[in-house]
Each structure stands twice: as C-alpha cells, then as structure tokens.
Scaffold this motif. Structure first.
Motif, PDB file in Angstrom:
ATOM      1  N   UNK A  24     -12.387   1.009  -1.413  1.00  0.00           N
ATOM      2  CA  UNK A  24     -11.865   1.393  -2.728  1.00  0.00           C
ATOM      3  C   UNK A  24     -10.354   1.269  -2.830  1.00  0.00           C
ATOM      4  N   UNK A  25      -9.704   0.740  -1.798  1.00  0.00           N
ATOM      5  CA  UNK A  25      -8.257   0.555  -1.863  1.00  0.00           C
ATOM      6  C   UNK A  25      -7.842  -0.518  -0.862  1.00  0.00           C
ATOM      7  N   UNK A  26      -6.731  -1.201  -1.110  1.00  0.00           N
ATOM      8  CA  UNK A  26      -6.241  -2.176  -0.133  1.00  0.00           C
ATOM      9  C   UNK A  26      -5.762  -1.446   1.120  1.00  0.00           C
ATOM     10  N   UNK A  27      -5.817  -2.139   2.260  1.00  0.00           N
ATOM     11  CA  UNK A  27      -5.481  -1.457   3.516  1.00  0.00           C
ATOM     12  C   UNK A  27      -4.041  -0.981   3.541  1.00  0.00           C
ATOM     13  N   UNK A  28      -3.156  -1.629   2.819  1.00  0.00           N
ATOM     14  CA  UNK A  28      -1.761  -1.208   2.816  1.00  0.00           C
ATOM     15  C   UNK A  28      -1.558   0.118   2.091  1.00  0.00           C
ATOM     16  N   UNK A  29      -2.610   0.622   1.416  1.00  0.00           N
ATOM     17  CA  UNK A  29      -2.531   1.931   0.771  1.00  0.00           C
ATOM     18  C   UNK A  29      -3.149   3.032   1.625  1.00  0.00           C
ATOM     19  N   UNK A  30      -3.666   2.703   2.799  1.00  0.00           N
ATOM     20  CA  UNK A  30      -4.102   3.743   3.724  1.00  0.00           C
ATOM     21  C   UNK A  30      -2.884   4.533   4.196  1.00  0.00           C
ATOM     22  N   UNK A  31      -3.054   5.823   4.418  1.00  0.00           N
ATOM     23  CA  UNK A  31      -1.907   6.679   4.711  1.00  0.00           C
ATOM     24  C   UNK A  31      -1.711   6.895   6.203  1.00  0.00           C
ATOM     25  N   UNK A  32      -0.453   6.922   6.594  1.00  0.00           N
ATOM     26  CA  UNK A  32      -0.035   7.256   7.951  1.00  0.00           C
ATOM     27  C   UNK A  32       1.124   8.229   7.841  1.00  0.00           C
TER      28      UNK A  32
END
Length: 311
Positions: A24-32
């Motif tokens: 549901x989101x591009x990987x660059x929007x995953x949070x770290x």
C-alpha cells in the motif's frame, strides 16, 4: 547560497522483496527511526544546500508526493512518472526535461551513512563507493591507481571490491543524458533493464573523468532484515522519546517515538521506532518498526514491522 545542483531521486520501484509492507506504499515511505526513508535522504540532500529535487515516481506515487509536498514546502519539487520499470538508467534519463547544469543522483531506497557534500563540492564528477566483501550484487568500479577506468553492473567476476552505493554527482547533466541516449539507442540492457553504469562507461570512453569518493557505509533498504538493521543503527545515533510518554509507559532505550503518537500501558524497547499518528495500548515490543497511523492493542513482538494494513 543556493547550491546549483539538482537532486534526482528515483522512487518508482515496487519493493517486491518487502511485501506485504509495500502493498500500500512505496518502499521509500517505510519508516526508520520514526521517519520515512525518503525523509532521511532529503535531510542529506538539504545538508548539501540543494533546493531543487526531481523525483522519478511510479508505484503508489500519491503517498510519496503527498508527504513530500506537505513536509518540504521550501524545496522546489518536480515529479516525473516512470510508466514501466526499465532500469535505473531509464529512470534517470526521464529527468532530462527538468534538469539543467550539475546534478546529484541519490537512489530512493538507500540511506548513506556519511556526508554527501564531498560529492558536490569537489568541482568534479564523482561517484560514492564502498569496499565490500562480495560486490557481485552491485555496480562495481574498476580502478587504476587513483583513477576510475571502468564500471560493471553485477559482474560474476568483479575486477575490484569497490561497490557503487547509489550516489552520483555530475558537473554537466547534459553529458550524462547524452551518454544515456547512446545506451538507449544501442538497445543494450542487463536483465532487460537500462543500466546507469553503462552510461558511466560511455562517459569514460569519451574522456570524461569520474572520481571515486569513498563513503563510510550505506544501507540498501530492500529487505526486512536490512530495514531492521538500519533502524537499530539510526536509533543508536538519534533516539528521541518525548517526556510525556515516560509517565504511563516503560521505555527501554534506544527508541524513537513521534510526538504525535499515542501510548498507554506499553513496554517498548530497545530498538523500537513509533511513527506519527500511531496509537499503542498495552503493547510489549522490542526491535520493531511501527509505521504511521497504525493502531495496536496488546501486541507482542512477534512481528517486526507493523503498519495500518498489516498489524
């Protein structure tokens, strides 16, 4: 003083290795460490003084575009769509109408542990490199003394252990786009993708010098294991827990908890990242990433990444 460079950030990939989290989101929007990967990248771009950023978008582009527009109104933003994935070389070439003069390319799923400013302040074409034990999964730089004499993409028999880390600076973007045009016209691909490294080889053949800038480290955030590893390292350096969360919860550092999260009766840490809008009740979590707007009640640390769709 405004840096004349334009940053080109390809972010069109689907992140197949990170499913279901990228469903549901591009990987660059995953949070770290409480922030999306793209926020860490833009922090480094801004540290270079760069104000114009061109994003090559595709999969789930709206999530990234909305985030960038709302959080970085001070930047000059441009979004160019890559309709179908045909490689990094094609992605960069699509930026041509929006870029003039010098450019800095930073891959949208790569967090670089180091200062990017030497790439754009040295008055030279430069690529970021790092020595790795097994370079066969990367673009590889061949050196002769202090000079780059060749590039290879994912070679079976690498000529060096210097891997490209996903950061490239060029004094004249027109030279780069011209080299990419030659590669595209030739029909050359690697695994059906147009490679940026082939354009770099064209530049070398034309007598254009490119220097290797060694960087400390980098994280190609393409798997869950690397995401968690990167999260741990970032938390060790930049943890943050608002005092209001210490009253009704047990927090074991290092952790990052966003000011706009909500916690009650939780035991968190070490290495827990809780993003904006997350609501946690009676959770026991460690070595976990909690993405924005995720609601958890009574969860234990059996999973390692929670988001509002997969929790």
């Amino acid at each position: 003083m405004k840096n004349p460079y334009t940053a080109i950030i390809p972010v069109a990939g689907k992140g197949v290795r990170l499913l279901p989290y990228t469903a549901h989101c591009p990987k660059t929007m995953l949070t770290l460490a409480g922030r999306p990967i793209i926020a860490h990248i833009l922090q480094q771009v801004q540290a270079c003084g760069i104000q114009k950023v061109v994003f090559i978008v595709g999969y789930q582009k709206e999530a990234l575009m909305d985030f960038v527009r709302s959080h970085y109104p001070q930047l000059e933003l441009c979004f160019v769509e890559q309709p179908e994935p045909k490689g990094l070389g094609q992605a960069v070439y699509l930026a041509k109408p929006a870029v003039q003069g010098p450019c800095l390319i930073v891959l949208g799923d790569t967090i670089i542990d180091g200062d990017l400013r030497p790439l754009v302040q040295g008055g030279q074409n430069a690529v970021g490199v790092k020595e790795v034990a097994d370079p066969r999964r990367f673009g590889v730089v061949e050196m002769r003394g202090e000079h780059i004499v060749g590039f290879e993409e994912k070679p079976e028999q690498p000529k060096s252990h210097l891997a490209l880390i996903g950061a490239y600076a060029f004094l004249d973007s027109a030279q780069l786009f011209c080299a990419l045009e030659e590669v595209i016209a030739s029909g050359k691909t690697v695994k059906n993708e147009i490679q940026l490294t082939d354009a770099l080889s064209v530049l070398l053949r034309r007598g254009i010098k490119i220097t290797a800038q060694k960087m400390e480290n980098w994280f190609d955030c393409g798997t869950v294991d690397i995401l968690l590893q990167t999260n741990r390292i970032l938390l060790q350096r930049h943890s943050s827990v608002p005092e209001k969360f210490l009253q009704d919860n047990q927090i074991i550092p290092p952790c990052w908890i966003d000011e706009k999260a909500q916690l009650s009766g939780c035991r968190l840490g070490p290495y827990v990242s809780v993003a904006e809008g997350a609501v946690l009740k009676n959770c026991r979590l460690q070595d976990v990433i909690v993405s924005p707007d995720t609601h958890l009640d009574g969860k234990q640390a059996q999973d390692k990444i929670f988001d509002k769709y997969n929790r």
